[in-house]
Scaffold this motif. Structure first.
Motif, PDB file in Angstrom:
ATOM      1  N   ALA A 163      -8.856  61.473  21.663  1.00  0.00           N
ATOM      2  CA  ALA A 163      -8.692  60.472  22.720  1.00  0.00           C
ATOM      3  C   ALA A 163      -7.226  60.303  23.098  1.00  0.00           C
ATOM      4  CB  ALA A 163      -9.278  59.138  22.276  1.00  0.00           C
ATOM      5  N   THR A 164      -6.363  60.246  22.113  1.00  0.00           N
ATOM      6  CA  THR A 164      -4.937  60.060  22.428  1.00  0.00           C
ATOM      7  C   THR A 164      -4.359  61.300  23.087  1.00  0.00           C
ATOM      8  OG1 THR A 164      -4.314  60.754  20.200  1.00  0.00           O
ATOM      9  CG2 THR A 164      -4.552  58.402  20.580  1.00  0.00           C
ATOM     10  N   LYS A 181      -3.368  62.974  30.460  1.00  0.00           N
ATOM     11  CA  LYS A 181      -3.621  62.269  31.716  1.00  0.00           C
ATOM     12  C   LYS A 181      -2.352  61.590  32.232  1.00  0.00           C
ATOM     13  CE  LYS A 181      -6.689  58.890  33.891  1.00  0.00           C
ATOM     14  NZ  LYS A 181      -5.565  58.373  34.698  1.00  0.00           N
ATOM     15  N   ALA A 182      -1.600  61.006  31.309  1.00  0.00           N
ATOM     16  CA  ALA A 182      -0.342  60.349  31.693  1.00  0.00           C
ATOM     17  C   ALA A 182       0.602  61.374  32.322  1.00  0.00           C
ATOM     18  CB  ALA A 182       0.307  59.706  30.475  1.00  0.00           C
ATOM     19  N   PHE A 183       0.639  62.542  31.723  1.00  0.00           N
ATOM     20  CA  PHE A 183       1.471  63.621  32.271  1.00  0.00           C
ATOM     21  C   PHE A 183       1.064  63.956  33.704  1.00  0.00           C
ATOM     22  CE2 PHE A 183       1.123  68.249  32.974  1.00  0.00           C
ATOM     23  CZ  PHE A 183       2.461  68.522  33.254  1.00  0.00           C
ATOM     24  N   LYS A 207       5.416  56.391  27.371  1.00  0.00           N
ATOM     25  CA  LYS A 207       5.296  55.019  27.847  1.00  0.00           C
ATOM     26  C   LYS A 207       4.036  54.838  28.701  1.00  0.00           C
ATOM     27  CE  LYS A 207       8.075  51.408  30.083  1.00  0.00           C
ATOM     28  NZ  LYS A 207       9.318  51.132  30.823  1.00  0.00           N
ATOM     29  N   GLU A 208       3.836  55.776  29.624  1.00  0.00           N
ATOM     30  CA  GLU A 208       2.677  55.721  30.517  1.00  0.00           C
ATOM     31  C   GLU A 208       1.368  55.813  29.731  1.00  0.00           C
ATOM     32  OE1 GLU A 208       2.461  55.473  33.864  1.00  0.00           O
ATOM     33  OE2 GLU A 208       0.342  55.951  34.130  1.00  0.00           O
ATOM     34  N   ALA A 209       1.383  56.643  28.699  1.00  0.00           N
ATOM     35  CA  ALA A 209       0.173  56.822  27.889  1.00  0.00           C
ATOM     36  C   ALA A 209      -0.034  55.661  26.930  1.00  0.00           C
ATOM     37  CB  ALA A 209       0.261  58.134  27.113  1.00  0.00           C
ATOM     38  N   GLY A 210       1.003  54.860  26.737  1.00  0.00           N
ATOM     39  CA  GLY A 210       0.915  53.743  25.814  1.00  0.00           C
ATOM     40  C   GLY A 210       0.811  54.195  24.381  1.00  0.00           C
ATOM     41  N   LEU A 256       3.943  61.615  18.857  1.00  0.00           N
ATOM     42  CA  LEU A 256       2.655  62.300  18.937  1.00  0.00           C
ATOM     43  C   LEU A 256       2.666  63.430  19.941  1.00  0.00           C
ATOM     44  CD1 LEU A 256       0.267  59.248  18.665  1.00  0.00           C
ATOM     45  CD2 LEU A 256       1.231  60.697  16.877  1.00  0.00           C
ATOM     46  N   ILE A 257       3.484  63.319  20.969  1.00  0.00           N
ATOM     47  CA  ILE A 257       3.582  64.405  21.941  1.00  0.00           C
ATOM     48  C   ILE A 257       4.135  65.650  21.264  1.00  0.00           C
ATOM     49  CG2 ILE A 257       4.603  65.125  24.129  1.00  0.00           C
ATOM     50  CD1 ILE A 257       4.736  62.259  24.981  1.00  0.00           C
ATOM     51  N   TYR A 258       5.072  65.433  20.355  1.00  0.00           N
ATOM     52  CA  TYR A 258       5.628  66.574  19.626  1.00  0.00           C
ATOM     53  C   TYR A 258       4.622  67.124  18.620  1.00  0.00           C
ATOM     54  CZ  TYR A 258      10.114  65.386  21.655  1.00  0.00           C
ATOM     55  OH  TYR A 258      11.122  65.147  22.536  1.00  0.00           O
TER      56      TYR A 258
END
Lengths: 189, 189
Positions: free
Chosen positions: B7-8, B14-16, B35-38, B43-45
DNA sequence: TATATTTGTTACCATATGGTAACATTTTTT
DNA sequence: AAAAAATGTTACCATATGGTAACAAATATA
């Protein structure tokens, strides 16, 4: 240490132009300009009024594609139009400064760039307005001109577009030829 | 707190997409996406391998202009080509995601974007390769296509180009008409 | 149930940005 | 020569960037 306002203003302005030409709009920032000019950034604010004032000065000096004004009168009749195109496109691909302003307009439009774009586009308008009666030819001409701009800008970071080699000189000659031929075909209608 | 990796990941992706569509390439950054993804940027890394991995994922999913694949077969004969153009240009002006990738290619090309552009351009190549014999028509067609792209991208920040109103629907219809007419004229040669 | 493992956040780092205030030095004016 | 004005630099501020390490909490495994 020698102090000379006119000279440092010139250093700042030149640094701005150099960075814009080399790094593009993204590279143009207060810190980068000050560093390139070898001068304190405070002076950019004091002498130019920051980024906005610097762009305004640039706009008002208006030294973008002056070389085109020479061939401006050529666009009168249809035959000369072909020469006008050939020289115009050649100039565009040479003039990296003009290219970067065109690129700039594709990525932002804020309070800082406002004046620059206004003056620049006025200049473009004066030079590139076609006085053809045929509406369809006008649209085709504009599209191809836009395409030329697009591929020119694209060629900075891409060597090819699909199967088209953007580094080959003949590619650009083909484009010129295509525009010329299109105009011919339209004029025979 | 509930934990759900899938989910994350989806939230991040989606935020991207949302940022890219709205703010363009310049708005796409690790901090902004997190920030947009909250969600925490760590976690992106961990999940994507940073910006580069995120773009790779995007490239491999390849959901740019899929709607065009439907009309892909239309470009066979010359008459259908006109429909192909009309639908293609219409799709281009609707698909802001595609627009931003095209814009992206005009301003940078680094290790991060490399994979994205590669996959994207391969897709473009498959869809937009013309099989016309006439070299001159090909060049004219490419130029006008490029021009369409150029004016589409330009219209995000500019309402006009010289005297042409980029917000008017008839302007774009005129462009379509011009392309169609050009093809007609060339084919009669 | 106890122990790993995965998921997630907080806190930090180095660096860069635009912008300003305080200070030093040179040039001009009186 | 003394005072005033112009020119220039250093130092700082708040903020933003990409990136990582250390920790907390939840989930899966033993």
């Amino acid at each position: 240490m020698k102090k000379d306002r006119a000279a440092t203003e010139e250093k700042i302005y030149k640094a701005f132009l150099d960075i814009l030409k080399e790094k593009g709009p993204q590279g143009v920032g207060i810190n980068a300009i000050a560093k390139e000019a070898g001068v304190s950034k405070s002076l950019i604010y004091r002498y130019f009024g920051g980024m906005k004032g610097l762009l305004l000065r640039f706009a008002q000096k208006g030294d973008f594609f002056k070389s085109l004004s020479v061939i401006d009168e050529k666009k009168d009749n249809l035959e000369n139009l072909k020469d006008f195109i050939k020289e115009g496109t050649k100039e565009l691909r040479k003039n990296t400064l003009t290219q970067e302003i065109l690129r700039w307009q594709l990525i932002e439009n804020n309070e800082n760039t406002k004046s620059l774009f206004k003056y620049f586009n006025a200049q473009v308008g004066k030079t590139f307005t076609t006085n053809t009666k045929d509406e369809s030819l006008n649209a085709a001409f504009q599209l191809m001109l836009g395409g030329y701009v697009y591929f020119t800008l694209l060629s900075k970071f891409n060597k090819t577009f699909i199967a088209t080699d953007l580094t080959s000189e003949t590619t650009w000659e083909n484009f010129d030829e295509a525009i010329a031929k299109t105009i011919e075909l339209f004029s025979k209608t």
